[in-house]
Design a protein around this motif. Structure first.
Motif, PDB file in Angstrom:
ATOM      1  N   LYS A 241      -6.733  11.856  -1.624  1.00 46.98           N
ATOM      2  CA  LYS A 241      -7.032  13.088  -0.515  1.00 46.98           C
ATOM      3  C   LYS A 241      -6.347  14.104  -0.624  1.00 46.98           C
ATOM      4  O   LYS A 241      -4.995  14.141  -0.322  1.00 46.98           O
ATOM      5  CB  LYS A 241      -7.022  12.337   0.902  1.00 46.98           C
ATOM      6  CG  LYS A 241      -7.777  13.181   1.713  1.00 46.98           C
ATOM      7  CD  LYS A 241      -8.019  12.416   3.283  1.00 46.98           C
ATOM      8  CE  LYS A 241      -8.628  13.268   4.121  1.00 46.98           C
ATOM      9  NZ  LYS A 241      -8.827  12.524   5.564  1.00 46.98           N
TER      10      LYS A 241
ATOM     11  N   GLU B 116     -10.747   1.926  -1.439  1.00 53.01           N
ATOM     12  CA  GLU B 116     -10.368   2.795  -0.423  1.00 53.01           C
ATOM     13  C   GLU B 116      -8.967   3.323  -0.408  1.00 53.01           C
ATOM     14  O   GLU B 116      -8.647   4.430  -0.274  1.00 53.01           O
ATOM     15  CB  GLU B 116     -10.590   2.006   0.936  1.00 53.01           C
ATOM     16  CG  GLU B 116     -12.122   1.297   1.055  1.00 53.01           C
ATOM     17  CD  GLU B 116     -12.065   0.369   2.452  1.00 53.01           C
ATOM     18  OE1 GLU B 116     -12.956   0.143   2.855  1.00 53.01           O
ATOM     19  OE2 GLU B 116     -11.130  -0.290   2.654  1.00 53.01           O
TER      20      GLU B 116
ATOM     21  N   ASP C 206       0.672  -1.310   0.018  1.00 51.80           N
ATOM     22  CA  ASP C 206      -0.177  -0.002  -0.044  1.00 51.80           C
ATOM     23  C   ASP C 206       0.577   1.295   0.111  1.00 51.80           C
ATOM     24  O   ASP C 206       0.331   2.277  -0.674  1.00 51.80           O
ATOM     25  CB  ASP C 206      -0.954   0.125   1.216  1.00 51.80           C
ATOM     26  CG  ASP C 206      -2.351  -0.932   1.105  1.00 51.80           C
ATOM     27  OD1 ASP C 206      -2.345  -1.790  -0.019  1.00 51.80           O
ATOM     28  OD2 ASP C 206      -2.854  -1.086   2.046  1.00 51.80           O
TER      29      ASP C 206
ATOM     30  N   SER D  42      -7.818   7.214  -0.350  1.00 47.73           N
ATOM     31  CA  SER D  42      -6.836   7.755   0.551  1.00 47.73           C
ATOM     32  C   SER D  42      -5.559   8.382  -0.087  1.00 47.73           C
ATOM     33  O   SER D  42      -5.166   9.381   0.069  1.00 47.73           O
ATOM     34  CB  SER D  42      -6.068   6.426   1.401  1.00 47.73           C
ATOM     35  OG  SER D  42      -5.182   7.047   2.291  1.00 47.73           O
TER      36      SER D  42
ATOM     37  N   THR E  34       0.416   3.904  -2.947  1.00 49.98           N
ATOM     38  CA  THR E  34      -0.005   5.502  -2.799  1.00 49.98           C
ATOM     39  C   THR E  34       1.242   6.226  -3.476  1.00 49.98           C
ATOM     40  O   THR E  34       0.776   7.084  -3.986  1.00 49.98           O
ATOM     41  CB  THR E  34      -0.227   5.555  -1.379  1.00 49.98           C
ATOM     42  OG1 THR E  34      -0.989   4.785  -0.808  1.00 49.98           O
ATOM     43  CG2 THR E  34      -0.285   6.981  -1.197  1.00 49.98           C
TER      44      THR E  34
ATOM     45  N   GLY F 214     -14.366   8.469  -0.920  1.00 49.49           N
ATOM     46  CA  GLY F 214     -14.221   9.758  -0.038  1.00 49.49           C
ATOM     47  C   GLY F 214     -14.357  10.924  -1.112  1.00 49.49           C
ATOM     48  O   GLY F 214     -13.686  11.931  -0.853  1.00 49.49           O
TER      49      GLY F 214
END
Length: 328
Positions: free
Chosen positions: A70, A63, A32, A67, A36, A114
């Motif tokens: 964001k 998800e 992850d 993230s 990212t 989100g």
């Protein structure tokens, strides 16, 4: 970065997008942190199209992407999908295109990502038990409500595409398309060009095979989903290695990588398509984007097309039972 119009409904995206599915499931080991960082690097380099689905790792991929973006949401085109049902451990649960399910799936994806709106929303697999008009009609209501901006369908046949587009204008059709998977050329591409719908090829690098990254089946870890694909199975895998030679020759002459040549060939097929090569590593992301600096000559494009004609690959692109379910 170069940009392309995806369909005729006003959607413009980077000429190459980023497929995010492999960040959370199917291919190799999850990381992850690096995934990212890869999303962040893609944004820095001008990539705007990011592709995910509620089916990838049972929503965990949404998800992860949510993230990662964001605080970086502006200017991005977030694409997600619904209708390809997965259990919590990846169990396959068929398809669901019922109109009452569409808004439920969308709300859950919005929450995981989100975001307040999904830019491009696809039905991941067409539900054979629900008229496509009913599914797309419900998707169109999401556009009216401001929860979705543009619509698409995945792995649909030409008549299904026509019926879906007549219900609500589509911006994109997503299906597998690469040098060793050229099914889209016979019937899908002509329909898309006629109707003004863009094409988003997934697995444009042949699930990594066309890059030359795998010298043998031992290079895939035991849990890698590619073991289930006929082209990666014993016998077919070894035969398909011969397909790499003409790609390798042009790459060597160009000072490019196999993957860059393969993507350059695909980009040259039509200005209305936007491939989404997937990776969870910054190194491969940057290598893939280097394809935008490779402009193949017409004779090179023709040479590759002749060397890897439709049907050249040994083995089906999916197991036969999955292809039957597609109904294409």
């Amino acid at each position: 970065m170069l940009y392309r119009k995806l369909g005729s409904q006003g959607l413009t995206v980077s000429a190459l997008g980023l497929g995010c599915s492999g960040m959370s499931s199917d291919y190799g080991v999850r990381d992850d942190v690096e995934s990212t960082a890869t999303v962040h690097r893609a944004i820095e380099l001008g990539v705007t199209l990011f592709d995910t689905s509620d089916a990838y790792a049972a929503g965990r991929n949404e998800e992860l992407l949510g993230s990662a973006i964001k605080g970086r949401r502006d200017g991005l085109v977030i694409a997600s999908k619904f209708g390809n049902i997965r259990g919590p451990n990846g169990e396959r649960g068929g398809t669901n295109g019922h109109p009452d399910y569409v808004p439920q799936a969308c709300e859950k994806s919005l929450a995981r990502l989100g975001v307040e709106v999904i830019d491009l929303y696809y039905i991941h697999r067409v539900d054979p038990d629900v008229p496509i008009e009913d599914t797309v009609g419900a998707m169109g209501r999401l556009v009216e409500e401001g929860k979705v901006r543009y619509l698409g369908v995945c792995e649909a046949g030409p008549q299904t595409i026509r019926r879906a587009h007549a219900t609500h204008p589509l911006s994109a059709v997503q299906m597998e398309y690469s040098l060793w998977t050229r099914d889209a050329e016979a019937e899908i591409l002509p329909v898309l060009k006629e109707l003004g719908i863009g094409l988003v090829p997934y697995s444009p690098l042949g699930r990594g095979f066309l890059t030359g990254a795998f010298g043998s089946r031992d290079d895939l870890i035991a849990t890698d989903r590619r073991h289930a694909h006929p082209r990666f199975q014993e016998g077919n895998f070894e035969k398909n290695l011969a397909l790499l030679e003409p790609i390798r020759d042009i790459a060597a002459a160009r000072g490019a990588t196999n993957g860059q040549v393969v993507l350059a060939w695909l980009l040259a097929q039509w200005e209305g398509l936007v491939p989404i090569p997937g990776t969870k590593r910054r190194t491969y992301l940057e290598e893939n984007l280097g394809a935008l600096d490779v402009t193949l000559e017409p004779d090179e494009i023709e040479s590759l097309s002749r060397a890897l004609p439709p049907g050249a690959a040994s083995g089906l692109r999916y197991p036969e039972f999955q292809l039957k379910k597609l109904g294409i």
